[in-house]
Design a protein around this motif. Structure first.
Motif, PDB file in Angstrom:
ATOM      1  N   THR A   1       0.830  -1.204   0.000  1.00  0.00           N
ATOM      2  CA  THR A   1       0.000   0.000   0.000  1.00  0.00           C
ATOM      3  C   THR A   1       0.867   1.257   0.000  1.00  0.00           C
ATOM      4  OG1 THR A   1      -0.180   0.418   2.396  1.00  0.00           O
ATOM      5  CG2 THR A   1      -1.600  -1.302   1.473  1.00  0.00           C
ATOM      6  N   PHE A   2       0.236   2.365  -0.417  1.00  0.00           N
ATOM      7  CA  PHE A   2       0.848   3.688  -0.329  1.00  0.00           C
ATOM      8  C   PHE A   2      -0.160   4.662   0.274  1.00  0.00           C
ATOM      9  CE2 PHE A   2       2.873   2.195  -4.448  1.00  0.00           C
ATOM     10  CZ  PHE A   2       4.102   1.900  -3.869  1.00  0.00           C
TER      11      PHE A   2
ATOM     12  N   GLY B   1       3.716   9.737   3.080  1.00  0.00           N
ATOM     13  CA  GLY B   1       2.606   9.815   4.010  1.00  0.00           C
ATOM     14  C   GLY B   1       2.602   8.734   5.062  1.00  0.00           C
ATOM     15  N   ASN B   2       3.250   7.604   4.771  1.00  0.00           N
ATOM     16  CA  ASN B   2       3.401   6.536   5.760  1.00  0.00           C
ATOM     17  C   ASN B   2       4.758   6.575   6.453  1.00  0.00           C
ATOM     18  OD1 ASN B   2       0.854   5.244   5.606  1.00  0.00           O
ATOM     19  ND2 ASN B   2       1.451   4.227   3.703  1.00  0.00           N
TER      20      ASN B   2
ATOM     21  N   LEU C   1      11.213  -4.741   1.250  1.00  0.00           N
ATOM     22  CA  LEU C   1      12.001  -3.901   2.156  1.00  0.00           C
ATOM     23  C   LEU C   1      11.134  -2.763   2.663  1.00  0.00           C
ATOM     24  CD1 LEU C   1      14.847  -2.782   3.250  1.00  0.00           C
ATOM     25  CD2 LEU C   1      14.879  -1.439   1.131  1.00  0.00           C
ATOM     26  N   VAL C   2      11.275  -2.433   3.954  1.00  0.00           N
ATOM     27  CA  VAL C   2      10.712  -1.203   4.493  1.00  0.00           C
ATOM     28  C   VAL C   2      11.757  -0.528   5.362  1.00  0.00           C
ATOM     29  CG1 VAL C   2       9.610  -2.390   6.476  1.00  0.00           C
ATOM     30  CG2 VAL C   2       8.779  -0.128   5.724  1.00  0.00           C
ATOM     31  N   LEU C   3      12.003   0.737   5.086  1.00  0.00           N
ATOM     32  CA  LEU C   3      12.869   1.575   5.906  1.00  0.00           C
ATOM     33  C   LEU C   3      12.008   2.621   6.590  1.00  0.00           C
ATOM     34  CD1 LEU C   3      15.794   2.253   3.375  1.00  0.00           C
ATOM     35  CD2 LEU C   3      15.732   0.533   5.193  1.00  0.00           C
ATOM     36  N   GLY C   4      12.355   2.957   7.825  1.00  0.00           N
ATOM     37  CA  GLY C   4      11.642   3.991   8.549  1.00  0.00           C
ATOM     38  C   GLY C   4      10.584   3.478   9.501  1.00  0.00           C
TER      39      GLY C   4
ATOM     40  N   SER D   1       3.122   3.020  10.601  1.00  0.00           N
ATOM     41  CA  SER D   1       3.239   4.354  10.003  1.00  0.00           C
ATOM     42  C   SER D   1       3.500   5.371  11.111  1.00  0.00           C
ATOM     43  CB  SER D   1       1.975   4.715   9.220  1.00  0.00           C
ATOM     44  OG  SER D   1       0.831   4.697  10.058  1.00  0.00           O
ATOM     45  N   PHE D   2       4.325   4.968  12.066  1.00  0.00           N
ATOM     46  CA  PHE D   2       4.610   5.761  13.263  1.00  0.00           C
ATOM     47  C   PHE D   2       5.272   7.085  12.896  1.00  0.00           C
ATOM     48  CE2 PHE D   2       7.569   7.072  16.572  1.00  0.00           C
ATOM     49  CZ  PHE D   2       6.777   7.059  17.707  1.00  0.00           C
TER      50      PHE D   2
END
Length: 366
Positions: free
Chosen positions: A210-211, A230-231, A249-252, A259-260
């Motif tokens: 998702t975005f 936005g996330n 992959l997810v960074l952040g 979506s902190f």
């Protein structure tokens, strides 16, 4: 900077000076000053800046010989002293692709293309994507969401024979094999089940597919990176997707469902607040962590997993800092809301939007 393998230092300042520790635009535009620039591109021959607040694009031919150098060409306005929406309404992403200039004219919901680098002021574009013609400026071509319209296309990228558009307002990434001059349907719709839906996070909540606001793109042919501002994260797809699918992959964020975002606390090397820009140079990934007024650098390019720490920071003295200009004054090595970034070899150009300037940093390995 964190290790002795990499050093970074500012090398050139484009835009006005900062008397009294502030870099403010004048009441009337000129050839030197910028107003909230959001996009930048550079190569051996040119520097191109989306001077977003002045609704224009500026071009410098050659490497500027000094700080605050005047631009050579203005697009979108009749001259360097004119302002206001016209051809452009908040231009953002800019790039030269195979000798052609591309501009994301975000609030006109289109991309404009010049077949050659303009050498005259106010030279009109040769092509438009996202609208039926140059007169079109409505979201989604004036209708419902579909495969050939855009809604706030803030960013785009040319990667390994694929042309991608971050169609931010439609919460999706569109991809074409080759540049879609014939306005054909995209070969890829990423982040939505099909080309006729545009729900935030697919209407189901934050996930690996998702975005919320996809804003910028980068890649190297092995991985496609998407700054999902936005996330508060960056997603990575390895290999680059040819159809809609989850990211690897997810960074952040700690995981793909997070979506902190928490302002005004020590951020550390793993979190973002509105990452609006992303750039790649070899195995070095740069992320404009916009609301934290810093750029994070990742050495040893991450391609899968979650929550990897950055190795270096630009704009703050350490990973805990997040203040605009470090809560002090504009200095050579401070940032205030950096947006678009661009690597050309070992130079990193930063559209330092809140400081109304573009800074070019030198990044060196030892």
């Amino acid at each position: 900077m964190g290790t002795d393998r990499l050093t970074a230092y500012p090398e050139r300042w484009l835009g006005g000076t900062a008397p009294g520790g502030l870099a403010l635009p004048p009441a009337r535009p000129n050839r030197i000053h910028l107003y909230a620039p959001r996009g930048v591109y550079m190569d051996d021959d040119v520097i191109v800046v989306a001077d977003s607040g002045n609704h224009r694009v500026l071009i410098w031919y050659g490497w500027p010989g000094n700080d605050h150098a005047p631009a050579d060409v203005v697009l979108g306005q009749a001259d360097f002293e004119t302002e206001g929406p016209g051809l452009f309404h908040l231009p953002t992403g800019v790039a030269v692709i195979e000798g052609r200039l591309f501009v994301a004219d975000a609030w006109h919901h289109r991309l404009l293309i010049w077949d050659r680098l303009p050498e005259e002021n106010d030279q009109p574009p040769d092509h438009v994507l996202g609208q039926p013609d140059l007169a079109g400026t409505a979201p989604n071509r004036g209708g419902e969401v579909g495969p050939t319209g855009f809604y706030w296309p803030y960013g785009f990228a040319w990667i390994d024979g694929w042309f991608y558009v971050a169609d931010t307002g439609n919460r999706r990434v569109l991809g074409w094999r080759g540049i879609p001059e014939d306005r054909r349907d995209p070969d890829l719709v990423l982040g939505q089940p099909d080309a006729y839906l545009n729900s935030e996070n697919r209407g189901k909540g934050v996930g690996e597919d998702t975005f919320r606001w996809p804003h910028a793109l980068a890649g190297d042919g092995r991985t496609l990176f998407v700054a999902d501002a936005g996330n508060h994260r960056v997603l990575g797809y390895t290999p680059p997707p040819e159809k809609d699918r989850p990211a690897e992959l997810v960074l952040g964020q700690k995981d793909f469902t997070g979506s902190f975002e928490l302002p005004h606390v020590p951020q550390g090397p793993r979190r973002f607040r509105f990452p609006y820009g992303i750039a790649l140079f070899g195995d070095l990934l740069a992320v404009a962590d916009t609301a934290n007024s810093r750029v994070l650098l990742y050495t040893g390019l991450p391609r899968e997993g979650a929550y990897h720490p950055a190795s270096h920071v630009i704009g703050q003295t350490d990973f805990d800092g997040s203040g605009e200009n470090r809560w002090q004054a504009v200095a050579w090595d401070t940032l205030c809301w950096p947006y678009g970034i661009w690597f050309h070899r070992n130079r990193l150009a930063i559209a330092d939007s809140g400081n109304n300037r573009v800074m070019v940093w030198r990044v060196e390995f030892s």
